[in-house]
Design a protein around this motif. Structure first.
Motif, PDB file in Angstrom:
ATOM      1  N   THR A 103       0.722  -1.191   0.001  1.00 10.46           N
ATOM      2  CA  THR A 103      -0.136  -0.147  -0.256  1.00 10.46           C
ATOM      3  C   THR A 103       1.042   1.217  -0.031  1.00 10.46           C
ATOM      4  O   THR A 103       1.966   1.174   0.610  1.00 10.46           O
ATOM      5  CB  THR A 103      -1.014   0.063   1.279  1.00 10.46           C
ATOM      6  OG1 THR A 103      -1.758   1.244   1.197  1.00 10.46           O
ATOM      7  CG2 THR A 103      -0.179   0.040   2.569  1.00 10.46           C
ATOM      8  N   GLY A 104       0.225   2.133  -0.486  1.00  6.43           N
ATOM      9  CA  GLY A 104       0.907   3.636  -0.471  1.00  6.43           C
ATOM     10  C   GLY A 104       0.427   4.432   0.528  1.00  6.43           C
ATOM     11  O   GLY A 104       0.783   5.701   0.831  1.00  6.43           O
ATOM     12  N   ARG A 105      -0.653   3.878   1.280  1.00  3.53           N
ATOM     13  CA  ARG A 105      -1.020   4.718   2.542  1.00  3.53           C
ATOM     14  C   ARG A 105      -0.989   3.861   3.766  1.00  3.53           C
ATOM     15  O   ARG A 105      -2.381   3.464   4.311  1.00  3.53           O
ATOM     16  CB  ARG A 105      -2.610   5.041   2.193  1.00  3.53           C
ATOM     17  CG  ARG A 105      -3.458   3.995   1.468  1.00  3.53           C
ATOM     18  CD  ARG A 105      -4.857   4.498   0.862  1.00  3.53           C
ATOM     19  NE  ARG A 105      -5.383   3.558   0.431  1.00  3.53           N
ATOM     20  CZ  ARG A 105      -6.893   3.662   0.068  1.00  3.53           C
ATOM     21  NH1 ARG A 105      -7.396   4.955   0.264  1.00  3.53           N
ATOM     22  NH2 ARG A 105      -7.751   2.703  -0.585  1.00  3.53           N
ATOM     23  N   HIS A 107      -0.574   4.380   6.807  1.00  3.76           N
ATOM     24  CA  HIS A 107      -1.357   4.675   8.072  1.00  3.76           C
ATOM     25  C   HIS A 107      -3.017   4.351   8.347  1.00  3.76           C
ATOM     26  O   HIS A 107      -3.530   4.189   9.096  1.00  3.76           O
ATOM     27  CB  HIS A 107      -1.263   6.333   7.902  1.00  3.76           C
ATOM     28  CG  HIS A 107      -1.976   7.033   6.779  1.00  3.76           C
ATOM     29  ND1 HIS A 107      -1.372   7.208   5.489  1.00  3.76           N
ATOM     30  CD2 HIS A 107      -3.188   7.620   6.826  1.00  3.76           C
ATOM     31  CE1 HIS A 107      -2.149   7.526   4.781  1.00  3.76           C
ATOM     32  NE2 HIS A 107      -3.267   8.222   5.411  1.00  3.76           N
ATOM     33  N   LEU A 108      -3.369   4.074   6.968  1.00  6.97           N
ATOM     34  CA  LEU A 108      -4.758   3.740   7.028  1.00  6.97           C
ATOM     35  C   LEU A 108      -4.907   2.184   7.485  1.00  6.97           C
ATOM     36  O   LEU A 108      -6.035   1.716   7.649  1.00  6.97           O
ATOM     37  CB  LEU A 108      -5.392   3.830   5.627  1.00  6.97           C
ATOM     38  CG  LEU A 108      -5.639   5.353   5.355  1.00  6.97           C
ATOM     39  CD1 LEU A 108      -6.376   5.263   3.894  1.00  6.97           C
ATOM     40  CD2 LEU A 108      -6.406   6.199   6.278  1.00  6.97           C
ATOM     41  N   ASP A 127       5.795  -1.119   1.535  1.00  9.66           N
ATOM     42  CA  ASP A 127       5.638  -0.003   0.521  1.00  9.66           C
ATOM     43  C   ASP A 127       5.138  -0.655  -0.786  1.00  9.66           C
ATOM     44  O   ASP A 127       5.542  -1.908  -1.082  1.00  9.66           O
ATOM     45  CB  ASP A 127       6.824   0.594   0.348  1.00  9.66           C
ATOM     46  CG  ASP A 127       7.159   1.538   1.734  1.00  9.66           C
ATOM     47  OD1 ASP A 127       6.047   2.040   2.399  1.00  9.66           O
ATOM     48  OD2 ASP A 127       8.175   2.022   1.890  1.00  9.66           O
ATOM     49  N   ASP A 147      -3.328  -2.560  -2.385  1.00 12.07           N
ATOM     50  CA  ASP A 147      -4.142  -1.290  -1.907  1.00 12.07           C
ATOM     51  C   ASP A 147      -3.056  -0.085  -2.747  1.00 12.07           C
ATOM     52  O   ASP A 147      -2.599   0.540  -2.119  1.00 12.07           O
ATOM     53  CB  ASP A 147      -4.207  -0.994  -0.591  1.00 12.07           C
ATOM     54  CG  ASP A 147      -4.818   0.073  -0.529  1.00 12.07           C
ATOM     55  OD1 ASP A 147      -5.575   0.861  -1.243  1.00 12.07           O
ATOM     56  OD2 ASP A 147      -4.851   0.853   0.810  1.00 12.07           O
ATOM     57  N   CYS A 148      -3.110  -0.179  -3.903  1.00 15.47           N
ATOM     58  CA  CYS A 148      -2.098   0.636  -4.878  1.00 15.47           C
ATOM     59  C   CYS A 148      -2.672   1.743  -5.968  1.00 15.47           C
ATOM     60  O   CYS A 148      -2.071   2.046  -6.703  1.00 15.47           O
ATOM     61  CB  CYS A 148      -1.128  -0.527  -5.503  1.00 15.47           C
ATOM     62  SG  CYS A 148      -0.200  -1.431  -4.632  1.00 15.47           S
ATOM     63  N   ASP A 251     -13.316   6.356   1.043  1.00 16.87           N
ATOM     64  CA  ASP A 251     -12.348   6.752   2.170  1.00 16.87           C
ATOM     65  C   ASP A 251     -11.726   8.210   1.885  1.00 16.87           C
ATOM     66  O   ASP A 251     -11.355   8.476   0.918  1.00 16.87           O
ATOM     67  CB  ASP A 251     -11.381   5.674   2.547  1.00 16.87           C
ATOM     68  CG  ASP A 251     -11.929   4.481   2.882  1.00 16.87           C
ATOM     69  OD1 ASP A 251     -12.119   4.246   4.291  1.00 16.87           O
ATOM     70  OD2 ASP A 251     -11.896   3.492   2.146  1.00 16.87           O
TER      71      ASP A 251
END
Length: 251
Positions: A103-105, A107-108, A127, A147-148, A251
């Motif tokens: 994922t690039g996020r 923190h979620l 990452d 999740d990209c 989101d």
């Protein structure tokens, strides 16, 4: 055990009694064979698997089960929201699978990673493009969640025996038709009418289902292959709601 269920007007594959059932769970214990007249075959809907993750309930309020842990490569594409992808990952972890999140996020995903596995390190975040080989096996199956974003790059880690890949697409993009065409299973949440038409063309959906895609509630997903389809409603547990909040498409 469910041999098939669906809403009126939802047709399944007359050949769904095959031992191989693309996209939906491993074959569970067999009992006495059931037969029905040929004229009633069209009333059958997409068969639901016997072994896997309970992803919700169908329109007859029966459990819908998705088998991620499989002895062959299995690619799943979800055109939908992060909430649904996280519920699937959380439930897959509860079945004993290791979860690798690309994922690039990140923190979620932090809260979910900390809670999943009940203190055991079963979910790891990487990452984009940095997922190392996971070494899946029958005793240690893996689910890779990608999740990209709308244009996910080609992943270093692909689907393998006992390693399924779930690719999350928030919306359609130019790469989406290719991903849908090569997926073993596709989940679709609410999309725009134009996106619904494109998905319907790629997946061969009837017009009634295409029209429904732009009006789906946040907690409903249409799961489909080219031979069947099933609307599934996610019923979040108290723990999932406390951790992830209420169902949401965006989101």
């Amino acid at each position: 055990m469910i041999s098939g269920a669906g809403a009126p007007g939802m047709a399944g594959d007359p050949g769904s009694a095959r031992r191989t059932r693309p996209g939906f769970g491993l074959i569970g214990p067999r009992r006495g064979r059931q037969t029905l007249p040929l004229e009633e075959v069209e009333a059958l809907a997409l068969p639901i698997g016997d072994d896997g993750v309970i992803i919700g309930v169908d329109e007859q309020n029966q459990p819908a089960v998705l088998g991620f842990n499989r002895p062959e490569p299995f690619d799943v594409v979800l055109v939908g929201g992060l909430w649904t992808a996280q519920v699937l990952a959380f439930r897959a972890a509860a079945t004993g699978a290791r979860i690798a999140v690309e994922t690039g996020r990140p923190h979620l995903w932090t809260n979910l990673v900390q809670v999943a596995g009940g203190g055991q390190q079963c979910m790891t975040v990487f990452d984009v493009g940095r997922v190392p080989p996971q070494g899946p096996s029958v005793g240690s199956p893996v689910l890779v969640v990608r999740d990209c974003g709308m244009r996910p790059p080609r992943g270093r880690v692909s689907a393998l025996p006992w390693q399924s890949v779930l690719t999350l697409l928030p919306y359609l993009s130019p790469v989406a038709p290719r991903l849908l065409e090569h997926a073993g299973l596709v989940g679709i949440q609410r999309v725009s009418p134009d996106e619904a038409e494109e998905i319907g063309r790629v997946m061969g959906l009837p017009q009634a289902d295409v029209a429904a895609l732009s009006t789906l509630p946040d907690w409903v997903t249409l799961w489909c292959t080219r031979t069947g389809r099933q609307f599934v409603t996610v019923q979040a547990t108290d723990a999932e709601t406390g951790l992830l909040g209420s169902p949401r498409r965006v989101d």
